[in-house]
Write a protein that holds these residues in place. Structure first.
Motif, PDB file in Angstrom:
ATOM      1  N   ALA A   1      82.460 112.568  79.323  1.00  9.40           N
ATOM      2  CA  ALA A   1      83.961 113.038  79.334  1.00  9.40           C
ATOM      3  C   ALA A   1      83.940 114.397  79.906  1.00  9.40           C
ATOM      4  N   ILE A   2      85.037 114.857  80.215  1.00  9.00           N
ATOM      5  CA  ILE A   2      85.190 116.338  81.019  1.00  9.00           C
ATOM      6  C   ILE A   2      86.579 116.686  80.128  1.00  9.00           C
ATOM      7  N   ALA A   3      86.269 117.810  79.647  1.00  6.99           N
ATOM      8  CA  ALA A   3      87.319 118.569  78.717  1.00  6.99           C
ATOM      9  C   ALA A   3      88.496 119.210  79.595  1.00  6.99           C
ATOM     10  N   PRO A   4      89.680 119.116  79.111  1.00  7.98           N
ATOM     11  CA  PRO A   4      90.758 119.774  79.733  1.00  7.98           C
ATOM     12  C   PRO A   4      91.019 121.077  79.279  1.00  7.98           C
ATOM     13  N   ALA A   5      91.673 121.999  79.897  1.00  6.63           N
ATOM     14  CA  ALA A   5      92.240 123.191  79.291  1.00  6.63           C
ATOM     15  C   ALA A   5      93.084 123.051  77.817  1.00  6.63           C
ATOM     16  N   ALA A   6      93.130 124.133  77.357  1.00  7.94           N
ATOM     17  CA  ALA A   6      93.930 123.924  75.943  1.00  7.94           C
ATOM     18  C   ALA A   6      95.346 123.312  75.965  1.00  7.94           C
ATOM     19  N   SER A   7      95.872 123.337  77.235  1.00  5.57           N
ATOM     20  CA  SER A   7      97.158 122.713  77.406  1.00  5.57           C
ATOM     21  C   SER A   7      97.271 121.261  77.513  1.00  5.57           C
ATOM     22  N   GLY A   8      95.970 120.539  77.600  1.00  4.92           N
ATOM     23  CA  GLY A   8      95.771 119.411  77.898  1.00  4.92           C
ATOM     24  C   GLY A   8      95.591 118.832  79.519  1.00  4.92           C
ATOM     25  N   LYS A   9      95.884 119.876  80.343  1.00  6.80           N
ATOM     26  CA  LYS A   9      95.914 119.580  81.958  1.00  6.80           C
ATOM     27  C   LYS A   9      94.434 119.647  82.346  1.00  6.80           C
ATOM     28  N   PHE A  10      94.240 119.181  83.408  1.00  5.40           N
ATOM     29  CA  PHE A  10      92.912 119.252  84.287  1.00  5.40           C
ATOM     30  C   PHE A  10      93.007 120.001  85.528  1.00  5.40           C
ATOM     31  N   ALA A  11      91.874 120.889  85.755  1.00  7.18           N
ATOM     32  CA  ALA A  11      92.052 121.543  86.985  1.00  7.18           C
ATOM     33  C   ALA A  11      90.708 120.811  88.090  1.00  7.18           C
ATOM     34  N   PRO A  12      91.119 120.539  89.272  1.00  7.54           N
ATOM     35  CA  PRO A  12      90.114 119.800  90.029  1.00  7.54           C
ATOM     36  C   PRO A  12      88.857 120.608  90.437  1.00  7.54           C
ATOM     37  N   LEU A  13      89.034 122.038  90.645  1.00  8.25           N
ATOM     38  CA  LEU A  13      88.319 123.127  90.837  1.00  8.25           C
ATOM     39  C   LEU A  13      88.386 124.353  90.003  1.00  8.25           C
ATOM     40  N   LYS A  14      87.275 124.638  89.420  1.00  6.69           N
ATOM     41  CA  LYS A  14      87.182 125.710  88.541  1.00  6.69           C
ATOM     42  C   LYS A  14      86.268 126.830  89.020  1.00  6.69           C
ATOM     43  N   LEU A  15      86.897 127.848  89.663  1.00  5.37           N
ATOM     44  CA  LEU A  15      86.091 129.188  90.244  1.00  5.37           C
ATOM     45  C   LEU A  15      85.702 130.047  89.223  1.00  5.37           C
TER      46      LEU A  15
END
Length: 399
Positions: free
Chosen positions: A382-396
């Motif tokens: 699993a890969i956790a989303p942000a608190a909003s429920g959205k996912f980011a492809p790159l996390k800098l």
């Protein structure tokens, strides 16, 4: 300047006291130099001032909310925190129809009844998304079924996927719309259950940036044309095109879009500033969306949020499209994310049915990111989303 742009600017000033308080406008005809002097509006400023700042008498807004001639929604809060958006009744549906008419894929559905299923973060499906555990009939609005009751599809139990897939079959939608990670995992759930939904004639990727991995997994189970529909709750839909065809166009009926180069040396990579058209409640003037697009030969490529772009030390850019192109040709996953852990270290996390060629992935992505950069690949459940429920492809790394 003149023309419809100036007319809309003056209409916005007449409708909302916010703009006159920020930057008084002279009565003489506007020139482009005057337009550029109007300070850009940010999401942070709207949140700090409050949505009440758009209105001369908020008591009138409260009255109209009660009689339902106005509606309200809160944005997901992925960037600057949740924002309350006031919209006139029917605005969301009208601007959605204009976006559909601008798309060769979606045009046939504009102005006629059709069934649609939506799978997206709760609180992220215009002004009609569910906020609690409503039974199936009560999540059906004007031909649209909102399939999920909570966010983060990686933690949905199998019983929840059973329900979602069953409701999808029962609805037999012509359009399947959703956040790309949610739809990718829906494709996984349907594939595991041996389910096909032949009624689906179009797939809309929206609410977040899709990778080619998402697109391919979705297409394997729902083999329909994919439309990329890009915008925000506060501004409406701004761009529409066929997914991964670099042909997105501005939805002219919804907004005037101003493009400004993001960085020197990248003249075709642009920030987006929006002036909404025809809005009565909370019109936006020179609103900085935080989205980045690239001019291409046949239209625009949507690069996503500015925070999702990585710049190498030499100033060249890496986006999710570059990551997609660098991955080994035989690699397949349901979702991935690139996480920067150090200026020269990255982790590549992916969710797949089988462990991929990790060494080949690491070598390809290290070469993409530049000399001296090391990448470690990990298969995850699993890969956790942000608190909003959205996912980011790159996390800098945080600046």
């Amino acid at each position: 300047m003149g023309g419809p742009v100036e007319a809309e600017i003056r209409r916005i000033y007449a409708n909302s006291p916010l703009y006159g308080a920020r930057f008084p406008l002279h009565p003489e005809p506007l020139r482009w130099s005057c337009y550029r002097e109007i300070p850009a509006l940010s999401k942070r400023e709207i949140i700090d001032r409050g949505h009440q700042a758009f209105f001369a008498d908020y008591r009138e807004v409260e009255r109209r909310l009660r009689d339902r001639s106005l509606e309200y929604e809160s944005t997901s809060g992925t960037t600057a925190g949740p924002m309350t958006v006031i919209m006139e009744e029917g605005w969301w549906a009208a601007q959605t129809e204009r976006a559909y008419r601008a798309s060769p894929i979606l045009r046939e559905f504009a102005g006629r009844a059709h069934r649609k299923c939506v799978l997206a973060p709760v609180g992220c499906s215009s002004n009609l998304c569910p906020y609690e555990d409503h039974p199936f009939p009560h999540r059906y609005f004007d031909g649209t079924v909102y399939l999920n009751l909570t966010s983060d599809p990686f933690v949905f139990p199998e019983g929840e996927w059973d329900r979602i897939v069953l409701e999808l079959q029962a609805t037999a939608p012509e359009i399947l719309e959703g956040e790309p990670v949610y739809l990718s995992l829906l494709a996984r759930a349907a594939k595991r259950r041996g389910v096909r939904v032949p009624s689906v004639r179009a797939v809309i990727l929206t609410y977040g940036k899709a990778s080619r991995q998402h697109s391919r997994r979705i297409a394997e189970v729902f083999p329909a044309p994919q439309a990329d529909l890009y915008g925000s709750t506060e501004a409406g839909y701004l761009f529409v095109g066929e997914a991964f065809k670099d042909d997105s166009v501005v939805v002219d009926g919804n907004a005037f879009v101003e493009l400004a180069p993001l960085r020197p040396g990248l003249p075709d990579v642009c920030q987006v500033y929006v002036t909404t058209r025809g809005r009565e409640a909370m019109p936006l003037l020179r609103y900085h969306t935080g989205d980045i697009v690239r001019r291409m030969a046949g239209g625009f490529r949507i690069l996503g949020r500015e925070r999702d772009l990585y710049f190498r030390p030499d100033g060249t850019m890496v986006s999710v499209a570059d990551v997609d192109a660098a991955l080994p040709s035989g690699f397949a996953c349901w979702h991935y994310v690139m996480i920067q852990t150090d200026p020269a270290r990255w982790d590549f996390h992916y969710v797949a049915d089988e462990t991929g060629p990790n060494r080949a992935i690491e070598a390809a992505l290290s070469a993409l990111l530049g000399p001296g950069v090391r990448v470690n690949a990990f298969r995850r459940k699993a890969i956790a989303p942000a608190a909003s429920g959205k996912f980011a492809p790159l996390k800098l790394l945080a600046a």
